[in-house]
Design an enzyme around this catalytic site. Structure first.
Site, PDB file in Angstrom:
ATOM      1  N   PRO A  56       4.374  26.819  84.291  1.00  0.00           N
ATOM      2  CA  PRO A  56       3.647  26.562  85.534  1.00  0.00           C
ATOM      3  C   PRO A  56       4.566  26.467  86.741  1.00  0.00           C
ATOM      4  CG  PRO A  56       3.929  24.534  84.298  1.00  0.00           C
ATOM      5  CD  PRO A  56       4.520  25.620  83.454  1.00  0.00           C
ATOM      6  N   ASP A  95       2.013  23.458  88.136  1.00  0.00           N
ATOM      7  CA  ASP A  95       2.758  22.214  88.029  1.00  0.00           C
ATOM      8  C   ASP A  95       2.562  21.490  89.349  1.00  0.00           C
ATOM      9  OD1 ASP A  95       4.405  20.294  87.084  1.00  0.00           O
ATOM     10  OD2 ASP A  95       6.258  21.450  87.274  1.00  0.00           O
ATOM     11  N   TRP A 525       8.692  16.893  84.403  1.00  0.00           N
ATOM     12  CA  TRP A 525       9.062  17.846  83.347  1.00  0.00           C
ATOM     13  C   TRP A 525       8.339  17.528  82.042  1.00  0.00           C
ATOM     14  CZ3 TRP A 525      10.934  22.211  84.660  1.00  0.00           C
ATOM     15  CH2 TRP A 525      11.788  22.317  85.773  1.00  0.00           C
ATOM     16  N   GLN A 561      15.802  27.224  83.867  1.00  0.00           N
ATOM     17  CA  GLN A 561      14.814  26.411  83.162  1.00  0.00           C
ATOM     18  C   GLN A 561      15.299  25.944  81.794  1.00  0.00           C
ATOM     19  OE1 GLN A 561      11.980  25.237  84.235  1.00  0.00           O
ATOM     20  NE2 GLN A 561      12.269  26.186  86.221  1.00  0.00           N
ATOM     21  N   TRP A 565      12.147  23.398  81.653  1.00  0.00           N
ATOM     22  CA  TRP A 565      10.957  23.641  80.849  1.00  0.00           C
ATOM     23  C   TRP A 565      11.281  23.971  79.395  1.00  0.00           C
ATOM     24  CZ3 TRP A 565       7.653  28.296  79.814  1.00  0.00           C
ATOM     25  CH2 TRP A 565       6.341  27.932  79.477  1.00  0.00           C
ATOM     26  N   LYS A 598      23.527  33.270  96.287  1.00  0.00           N
ATOM     27  CA  LYS A 598      22.290  32.702  95.795  1.00  0.00           C
ATOM     28  C   LYS A 598      21.275  32.661  96.938  1.00  0.00           C
ATOM     29  CE  LYS A 598      20.954  28.661  93.173  1.00  0.00           C
ATOM     30  NZ  LYS A 598      21.396  27.368  92.663  1.00  0.00           N
ATOM     31  N   LYS A 601      16.356  28.585 100.548  1.00  0.00           N
ATOM     32  CA  LYS A 601      15.621  28.372 101.784  1.00  0.00           C
ATOM     33  C   LYS A 601      16.574  27.999 102.911  1.00  0.00           C
ATOM     34  CE  LYS A 601      11.059  26.741 100.349  1.00  0.00           C
ATOM     35  NZ  LYS A 601      10.293  25.510 100.188  1.00  0.00           N
TER      36      LYS A 601
END
Length: 1048
Positions: A56, A95, A525, A561, A565, A598, A601
RNA sequence: GGGCCUAUAGCUCAGUUGGUUAGAGCGCACGCCUGAUAAGCGUGAGGUCGCUAGUUCAACUCUAGCUAGGCCCA
């Protein structure tokens, strides 16, 4: 086909490439109208299930290209499995909880810190969080839709829904019942601004290189006129100093330095400025127990403190070998403090400010106080040296404040208790590539620590543990039925979040006293890791669905992740079911910008997926992401590169269809499915097609997506377009529908239709558009995505033919190079071509008339001959075949190579003719056979030649008048064709042509009358000027020519 | 500081068990083709295969170290 396509043609036109976006929209409309996605699941048997879990995303930011990456991989695999006949349910998920959401809302509301949130009202705050989560949901839906990611967005699992929370509670209770959930104190990374502890995976996201103070201080021994020299990078923790630690086996020295006696590790004397004199040496353990004077007054009376202790963690890599201990602010410190009975002082509040006890800096943020603390130490003569120290330090991944290590009450999951089971379960997971799972993830599991579960925040799943105010018993409530049974006035409408849950009147089942819930919420998580269970509201309902959908065959997310996750799924799934909740995991690399940085934002270099979809469409993006480099490698994203790459493939596929459609329409071709061509090139492309299907299937079954994509691309561009179609064009130009033309249509149709299915999981839009048009009426309510993936027909694969054709292609390439060198264009025919090659593969095809015919045509030569003996045309030399001779000669290889390369012409000829020759190497006679060397040919005389490996192509470049005239005829045909087109005639229009030119050209027109007329569909050819509307004039080989044309 | 991954043409990437012309696409230059045509194709120039040492007759390939980047962990 639905949408706006009004086209009465059997093979409708594709929208032009510049309208690719509209074409994709049209496909989307078709999928919606005929409910293709739903049918792609429902029409598959429940007996054959492929389970996929959607990780999610948090819909509180705009989706970036890295999201397109995982969504493309997921969609590709799911579509592929569907086309293999499997039923792939794809439930979307969101999520919704967690600190990032709270931070964003705090910012939006202008709140700063937990006090202000509580003042604002937790209920309203959480409502805002809920709203914020879905702020970007429209864009996420739109992005998912336009990317062609088939996902059931209408029935998603949402982690903040009551049902989801209830399932999570049930899971937590399973941990609780087995004593796997405990409350403890631990030193944890803590963000004072956010007022919460962070999990290890959150901390890891925020390491930055920073410059911190680096200070050395002198602490005076109480019973000796000497000082311990101590180093720290966190001056503010000195206030809480209660001990010093030394390594018991390390060597320490007393040194005389600037009139004082200092104690520090012998190996670290380099930290001293200037002269010093070693006065004595002592083992660390001999220092243990010595006491010293506290550097600050506020806790000087604490019992049991301000002494030297022994600790194993003291190293001699930095500092002085004497480590300052503040138990409340470091994990090692805390453990040492517990073990050695040190006092515990924590004069820092939850906002990271000094408490009133620290009179001098009360209320100051600890890090801000550093300079003043240093100054204070300097004034009091305690400071030995202050400098700057650059190191990596963790910051809060959301609000960017420096984290502090801080003792907090916290709830833990005892993951260390079943660590071995996690490792065992992980060992059965297929990771792609394996080293990510076997090395990185497995090693990380080895070093497992208990999962810090609780968060002192608001917007999260409330931790379902209640404490009785009277009997102090703790209860974990595992479901709503239980909660309702012990709470008064449980309302009809409710929201399990804070503050509702904390306002319930819950009675203690033991003593009937009032119970209070612990204040914390849980790590989000845990929410996402619970999705295999909670997405179906298991175990309160849907037991059967859960059983069918567990475990997942496949999951894929970014490598970041691994600790997120992938880990939380494993912990929860393995704990409850003793096996990993996923069988295969394909982590993909991060997407970097075109400079290799990388995307983030803050840097402003992030590329948003919706923007790319809007400008270039989904197929381009998907194809680029899949074809450029293995998925697990970090990938640079460059729009220009994407366009180049994708247009190449998509454009070719589009053109292949356009070509087919144009002629199939004219001829009214309708496929029968009977492909029985004995035409050689048909058999070849069908063989290559089936080989490609085999390779692509094998690659996709191994989840080697890039390898599969490249196999498709090579087949479509190099083989189908650049060779098959290029050689076959003329077959479609013929007027009548001959057997050969029909065979060409059937073959081309078969392969093209197969390619659309082969490429459908990769580029679902264009393949759909082409497939629909190929199928015509029959495909109007269907979809390529409802079809089965092509199966490779072994009987159609002819390896011998593929090998021979490879030889043909090699000769053609080399032949083109010869023409290029000689500067003779293809339209000018040449008399003959000579081919020489040592291996049969290269020249075997010349025996086959059809294969040779392809070469004659392609290179426009009259005759092709192979030559075994290059005779007077070529000079030969040999080079050793290192792979063979290296083993034989070993150390003498260099000498052998020199001898062989120096062989005279006669010796080489002898070797070639007899198959072997005797030479002398390092004084020994050695017999060399033809298999042990490479024969190279050079030079041509009067001819033009080019060698490629062991192949040599020689062209006879002498031009006769006859050849010249034939070349002119081809030029004329070309000019007339252009003229036809300029005049606006259809491809199939018959025309009348008139010409006026010199005698030389007249000869060409006479000699090649039939050829010219049939090539350009001329019914009547006239000499002399006409008054027709369309006329043109040009120069050819220096002769002026005028043409007139009109419809016949 | 530790683990894993990556480093090959101007750019994006291939390169099978070590074997002597290291490949492709894009870009560039030149040219071809032109009834897929606001398309298509070819040829060419470009590489001390990140650096340094080692193993070997032979290293882009194996080993060690270093440098740079990425991911993860401290």
């Amino acid at each position: 086909m639905s949408g706006g396509r009004e086209d009465s043609r059997r093979y409708g036109a594709l929208p032009p490439q510049r309208e690719a976006l509209e074409a994709e929209a049209e496909v989307l409309r078709h999928w919606d109208e005929y409910d293709i996605f739903r049918r792609s699941i429902d029409e598959r048997s429940e007996e054959n299930i492929f389970v996929f879990y959607e990780g999610p995303p948090t819909a509180n930011g705009r989706p970036g290209v890295h999201h397109a990456m995982s969504r493309t991989i997921k969609d590709l695999v799911c579509r592929y499995r569907t086309m293999k006949g499997e039923r792939v349910v794809r439930k979307a998920g969101w999520d919704t909880h967690g600190l990032p959401v709270e931070i964003e809302v705090e910012k939006a509301l202008g709140l700063d810190g937990k006090d202000q949130i509580e003042e604002y009202g937790v209920g309203e705050f959480n409502k805002q969080c809920y709203r914020s989560v879905f702020k970007y949901l429209d864009e996420w839906h739109d992005f998912t839709h336009k990317l062609g990611f088939w996902l059931d967005l209408d029935d998603p699992y949402v982690t903040c829904k009551n049902e989801y929370i209830e399932s999570v509670w049930w899971i937590l209770k399973q941990f609780w019942d087995q004593d796997m959930l405990y409350e403890g104190h631990k030193i944890i990374p803590y963000c004072a601004r956010c007022g919460t502890s962070l999990s290890s995976h959150e901390v890891s996201q925020g390491y930055k290189d920073v410059t911190d103070p680096s200070i050395f201080i002198k602490l005076k021994l109480t019973d000796e006129d000497a000082y311990f020299l101590v180093w720290t990078t966190t001056p503010w923790t000195l206030i809480s100093n209660v001990a010093l630690a030394v390594g018991p086996e390390h060597d320490y020295v007393r040194v005389g330095h600037r009139g004082e006696t200092l104690i520090l590790a012998g190996e670290l004397l380099g930290v001293l400025d200037g002269e010093y004199e070693v006065l004595g040496k002592v083992k660390g353990r001999e220092l243990v127990g010595k006491t010293y004077e506290p550097c600050f007054p506020w806790f000087k009376d604490e019992e049991g403190g301000f002494r030297v202790i022994s600790a194993g963690f003291v190293t001699l890599t930095d500092g002085t070998g004497i480590v300052h201990i503040a138990p409340a602010f470091g994990e090692d410190d805390y453990i040492a403090g517990m073990e050695q009975g040190l006092p515990f002082v924590q004069p820092v509040d939850t906002e990271g400010k000094f408490t009133p006890e620290v009179t001098k800096w009360a209320g100051r943020f600890i890090k801000d106080a550093d300079p003043e603390i240093i100054e204070d130490l300097r004034e009091r003569g305690i400071l030995y040296h202050a400098a700057k120290y650059e190191h990596s330090y963790p910051f809060c991944w959301r609000c960017d404040s420096p984290l502090i290590y801080y003792a907090r009450r916290s709830w833990y999951i005892r993951t260390t208790a079943f660590k071995d089971m996690l490792i065992e379960a992980n060992s059965k997971v297929h990771w792609y590539p394996p080293e990510v799972g076997e090395n990185r993830f497995a090693r990380w599991l080895e070093g497992n620590v208990d999962w810090a579960l609780s968060r002192e925040r608001y917007w999260g799943t409330p931790l379902n543990i209640w404490t009785c105010d009277s009997c102090e018993e703790k209860y974990c409530i595992g479901d709503l039925t239980e909660l309702k049974s012990i709470s008064e006035q449980f309302p009809e409408e409710y929201d399990l979040h804070k503050p509702f849950i904390d306002n319930l009147d819950v009675g203690c089942p033991e003593c009937g006293g009032k119970m209070t819930r612990v204040p914390e919420v849980i790590d989000c998580w845990f929410d996402s890791g619970a999705m295999p269970f909670a997405q179906h509201h298991y175990p309160m309902e849907n037991m059967d669905i859960f059983k069918q959908q567990y475990p997942a065959e496949f999951i894929s997310e970014g490598v970041d992740q691994s600790r997120g996750w992938f880990y939380s799924l494993l912990v929860i799934g393995a704990f409850l079911t003793k096996q990993s909740p996923y069988k295969r995991c394909l982590p993909h690399g991060m997407i970097l910008d075109r400079e290799g940085r990388k995307m983030s934002k803050s840097k402003g270099n992030a590329v948003f997926a919706s923007d790319v979809l809007k400008s270039d469409g989904a197929d381009s993006l998907r194809w680029y992401l899949m074809i450029s480099g293995a998925p697990y490698l970090p990938k640079r994203f460059d729009l220009e590169a994407m366009r180049d790459n994708a247009n190449k493939f998509l454009g070719t596929l589009r053109n292949l269809y356009s070509f087919f459609a144009m002629y199939a329409e004219i001829d009214g071709f309708e496929p029968t499915g009977r492909v029985m061509s004995d035409n050689l090139i048909d058999r070849w492309i069908l063989s290559r097609y089936n080989s490609t299907v085999h390779d692509v299937t094998a690659a996709l079954d191994e989840y080697e997506i890039t390898r599969a994509a490249r196999a498709i691309q090579t087949f479509v561009i190099d083989e189908l377009s650049n060779w098959y179609l290029r050689r076959c064009r003329r077959r479609f130009w013929k007027n009548e529908m001959s057997g050969d033309k029909l065979a060409a249509y059937e073959t081309f149709y078969t392969v093209l239709e197969g390619v659309t299915r082969l490429a459908a999981p990769f580029v679902p839009f264009l393949t759909e558009a082409v497939w629909q048009r190929l199928r015509g009426e029959a495909g109007k309510s269907g979809s390529v995505h409802l079809e089965l993936f092509p199966a490779s027909d072994r009987a159609m694969i002819d390896e011998e033919l593929e090998k021979n054709m490879a030889g043909v292609l090699k000769v053609v390439t080399t032949g083109r190079a010869v023409r290029n060198n000689a500067a003779i264009k293809i339209r000018t025919p040449l008399a003959r071509m000579l081919v020489h090659g040592k291996y049969h593969d290269v020249t075997e095809w010349t025996k086959d008339g059809e294969l040779a015919g392809l070469v004659l045509d392609e290179l426009n030569v009259k005759v092709i001959e192979t030559i075994d003996d290059t005779g007077e045309l070529i000079r030969m030399s040999v080079k050793p075949e290192y792979s063979v001779l290296g083993k034989r000669f070993g150390k003498n290889m260099k000498a052998a190579a020199a001898v062989l390369e120096g062989l005279g012409v006669e010796s080489v000829v002898e070797l070639v003719e007899k198959g072997q020759i005797t030479v002398e190497i390092e004084g020994k006679k050695e017999s060399i056979s033809l298999e042990e060397v490479k024969v190279e040919s050079e030079t041509a005389e009067g001819f033009e030649s080019e060698s490629e490996g062991d192949l040599t192509v020689i062209l006879d470049t002498k031009l006769t008048d006859e050849l010249r005239r034939e070349g002119s005829a081809r030029d004329l045909v070309n000019r007339i064709q252009n003229f036809r087109k300029e005049s606006g005639f259809e491809v199939s229009d018959r025309i009348e042509l008139a010409w006026r030119a010199t005698d030389e050209i007249r000869q060409v027109f006479e000699e090649y009358h039939d050829h010219i007329c049939s090539e350009t569909l001329v019914e009547d050819l006239h000499e002399g000027e006409q008054d027709w509307e369309n006329s043109t004039s040009f120069e050819l080989d220096g002769f002026q020519i005028d043409l007139w044309v009109k419809l016949a």
